[in-house]
Scaffold this motif. Structure first.
Motif, short mmCIF file in Angstrom:
data_model
loop_
_atom_site.label_atom_id
_atom_site.label_comp_id
_atom_site.label_asym_id
_atom_site.label_seq_id
_atom_site.Cartn_x
_atom_site.Cartn_y
_atom_site.Cartn_z
N GLN A 34 -2.46 -44.81 11.65
CA GLN A 34 -3.89 -44.53 11.81
C GLN A 34 -4.55 -44.19 10.48
O GLN A 34 -5.76 -44.37 10.32
CB GLN A 34 -4.07 -43.37 12.81
CG GLN A 34 -5.51 -43.00 13.11
CD GLN A 34 -6.13 -42.08 12.08
OE1 GLN A 34 -5.42 -41.36 11.35
NE2 GLN A 34 -7.45 -42.11 12.00
N ALA A 35 -3.74 -43.71 9.53
CA ALA A 35 -4.29 -43.33 8.22
C ALA A 35 -5.07 -44.49 7.59
O ALA A 35 -6.07 -44.26 6.90
CB ALA A 35 -3.16 -42.89 7.29
N LEU A 77 4.53 -36.36 -1.35
CA LEU A 77 5.22 -35.11 -1.66
C LEU A 77 6.15 -34.69 -0.52
O LEU A 77 7.29 -34.28 -0.76
CB LEU A 77 4.19 -34.00 -1.92
CG LEU A 77 3.35 -34.14 -3.20
CD1 LEU A 77 2.30 -33.04 -3.27
CD2 LEU A 77 4.25 -34.09 -4.45
N SER A 78 5.68 -34.79 0.72
CA SER A 78 6.52 -34.39 1.84
C SER A 78 7.70 -35.33 2.02
O SER A 78 8.81 -34.90 2.36
CB SER A 78 5.70 -34.33 3.13
OG SER A 78 5.17 -35.61 3.45
N ALA A 79 7.49 -36.61 1.78
CA ALA A 79 8.59 -37.57 1.86
C ALA A 79 9.63 -37.28 0.77
O ALA A 79 10.83 -37.36 1.01
CB ALA A 79 8.07 -38.99 1.71
N ALA A 80 9.15 -36.91 -0.41
CA ALA A 80 10.06 -36.62 -1.52
C ALA A 80 10.89 -35.38 -1.26
O ALA A 80 12.11 -35.37 -1.46
CB ALA A 80 9.26 -36.46 -2.82
N THR A 97 9.03 -32.66 13.98
CA THR A 97 8.22 -31.91 13.01
C THR A 97 7.02 -32.74 12.56
O THR A 97 5.91 -32.22 12.43
CB THR A 97 9.08 -31.52 11.79
OG1 THR A 97 10.22 -30.78 12.24
CG2 THR A 97 8.28 -30.69 10.81
N ALA A 98 7.25 -34.04 12.34
CA ALA A 98 6.15 -34.93 11.96
C ALA A 98 5.08 -34.97 13.05
O ALA A 98 3.88 -34.97 12.76
CB ALA A 98 6.69 -36.34 11.70
N GLY A 130 -0.95 -34.89 6.27
CA GLY A 130 -0.26 -35.68 5.25
C GLY A 130 1.23 -35.45 5.27
O GLY A 130 2.03 -36.38 5.07
N CYS A 131 1.65 -34.20 5.51
CA CYS A 131 3.09 -33.91 5.64
C CYS A 131 3.67 -34.64 6.85
O CYS A 131 4.80 -35.15 6.80
CB CYS A 131 3.31 -32.41 5.77
SG CYS A 131 2.99 -31.48 4.25
N GLY A 132 2.88 -34.69 7.94
CA GLY A 132 3.33 -35.45 9.11
C GLY A 132 3.47 -36.93 8.80
O GLY A 132 4.40 -37.60 9.28
N LEU A 133 2.56 -37.46 7.98
CA LEU A 133 2.65 -38.86 7.57
C LEU A 133 3.95 -39.12 6.82
O LEU A 133 4.67 -40.09 7.10
CB LEU A 133 1.46 -39.22 6.66
CG LEU A 133 0.09 -39.39 7.30
CD1 LEU A 133 -0.97 -39.56 6.23
CD2 LEU A 133 0.09 -40.60 8.23
#
Length: 457
Positions: A34-35, A77-80, A97-98, A130-133
């Protein structure tokens, strides 16, 4: 509750049907995709107070633009940082969590709209969402690669195609909901955010509940692993932290960053670009159709190119991306000056298919180079290249164009320099891909390290 999310709880039996895993991944990726459709909220968010037209106290478009930018930055950042955690706790906990972050980000943003507090949208959709993404993007990928060792490219293409197609669901859903909730006192955006937060949370939770990981030493029925390692495809593993010490990681980081930067160069300004390069011949409606066509090629390329890479090899596939992309970018100004709309559209569509294909092929490329054990975490760290490209691409296009127009260059010709720069970026990516080699022996984990790590994880 911790046992419910544990790796042991989601380890499948040997007879489990692996084709049940892609729908679980799609349940997440179609939501977070959706982003790509967030722009449908931009204009309505500028008249939250005025409803029919913006008031001086309403948010400006430049203010709203930071919501999406923050989401992409925190995706990377969250993926990293979350990728290593994913390898430790498994995909179910990470996907759940996502769901909490992405769905909760919508709900918090709805509260921000109700209170007219922009910082709540920055925090809600931008930071938490964004962290969920990021967590939602990487969590199914390593699982799919482990379920489909015989067709890694196709497996990652199935999930990441969902992310590319998320806008095709999210955009009409958003418009429909805003229209439904619109009234004399509300634009309908606040209610739409609340409903979508619940819907996306529900879908992503279902995906997290359905996900499974294969049992140790599992392999598809009838498939025999190659007795000898193929060139550029290892059967061994590199630890997530050790991967950062290899030149291959940074070459792949540049490969992804350069490919994405070039793709965003067209995707981000597609509507305005084609109208200005073919002044008077392309209507706004036709430009919108052009954007839709590019979205289809972006989505389709994610599956087609990554599946093709199973046969051609990852390195050869990227050779084609960069060689063909360099040629097509350098030809776009010529197609414009000749007034050849058909060739311009065809070239842009192919470029966008390779932009999408670059996203879906890179996880399989990582698995080939570093092994499958930590591919989710390594992929997460590599996605910082996406965050970088998300800033670099629009800056190159917008600022160079603005500079040229300010110095008297016609709008139809203002993109020429930018397009040639994009071609040069892809040529640089070609060289980076050319330099790719197998990882040095010293970086691989020993068999006893792999076994010990499996026990500890």
């Amino acid at each position: 509750m911790s046992g419910f999310f544990s790796k042991e709880r989601i380890t499948a039996s040997h007879g489990y049907n692996r084709w049940l895993i892609p729908p679980a991944a799609l349940a997440v990726h179609l939501c977070i995709g959706q982003a790509y459709a967030f722009s449908v909220f931009n204009e309505p968010l500028t008249r939250i107070l005025g409803v029919k037209e913006s008031l001086p106290e309403d948010w400006k478009l430049t203010t709203i633009g930071w919501i999406y930018s923050l989401a992409i930055v925190f995706l990377g950042l969250s993926a990293a940082f979350g990728g290593k955690w994913l390898e430790k706790v498994g995909p179910r906990r990470t996907m759940f969590t996502a769901a909490c972050c992405f769905g909760g980000g919508f709900i918090l943003s709805a509260i921000g709209i109700k209170l007219h507090q922009i910082w709540l949208l920055y925090l809600g959709y931008g930071v938490i969402g964004g962290c969920g993404l990021g967590l939602g993007y990487v969590s199914p990928v390593s699982t799919l690669i482990k379920w489909f060792p015989d067709r890694r490219g196709m497996a990652t293409g199935m999930a990441i195609m969902g992310f590319g197609g998320g806008a095709m669901v999210g955009a009409p859903l958003s418009v429909m909901l805003m229209k439904h909730f619109h009234s004399d006192t509300s634009t309908g955006v606040m209610e739409t955010f609340a409903v979508m937060g619940v819907l996306y949370f529900t879908s992503m939770v279902i995906g997290s509940l359905a996900i499974r990981i294969p049992p140790p030493d599992w392999k598809p029925a009838g498939w025999t692993p190659p007795t000898e390692e193929k060139k550029m495809v290892t059967k061994r593993h590199v630890h997530i932290d050790q991967a950062l010490k290899t030149p291959q990681f940074y070459l792949l980081w540049l490969i992804l960053c350069l490919n994405v930067t070039a793709g965003i160069g067209i995707l981000g300004q597609a509507s305005v670009m084609i109208q200005e390069m073919f002044k008077g011949r392309i209507t706004p409606e036709a430009a919108a159709g052009f954007v839709g066509l590019l979205s289809l090629f972006n989505m389709g390329g994610r599956f087609v190119w990554s599946s093709a890479s199973d046969f051609f090899g990852r390195k050869n596939t990227y050779f084609l991306f960069f060689a063909l992309g360099t040629f097509l970018y350098s030809m776009l100004p010529n197609f414009s000056s000749e007034g050849n709309i058909l060739l311009f559209i065809a070239a842009a569509a192919v470029i966008l298919s390779m932009y999408g294909g670059g996203f879906s092929t890179i996880p399989a490329y990582l698995a080939d180079i570093f092994g499958t054990k930590y591919v989710g975490g390594i992929h997460g760290r590599l996605l910082t290249a996406w965050s970088t490209a998300g800033v670099l691409g629009p800056v190159l296009v917008n600022y160079i164009r603005e500079y040229q127009v300010a110095h008297g260059v016609a709008k139809a010709d203002a993109y020429t320099t930018t397009l040639y720069i994009m071609a040069c970026l892809l040529a640089t990516g070609f060289v980076c891909n050319l330099l790719m080699r197998e990882v040095h022996e010293k970086h691989y984990m020993r068999h006893d390290q792999v076994d010990d790590d499996s026990l500890n994880g």
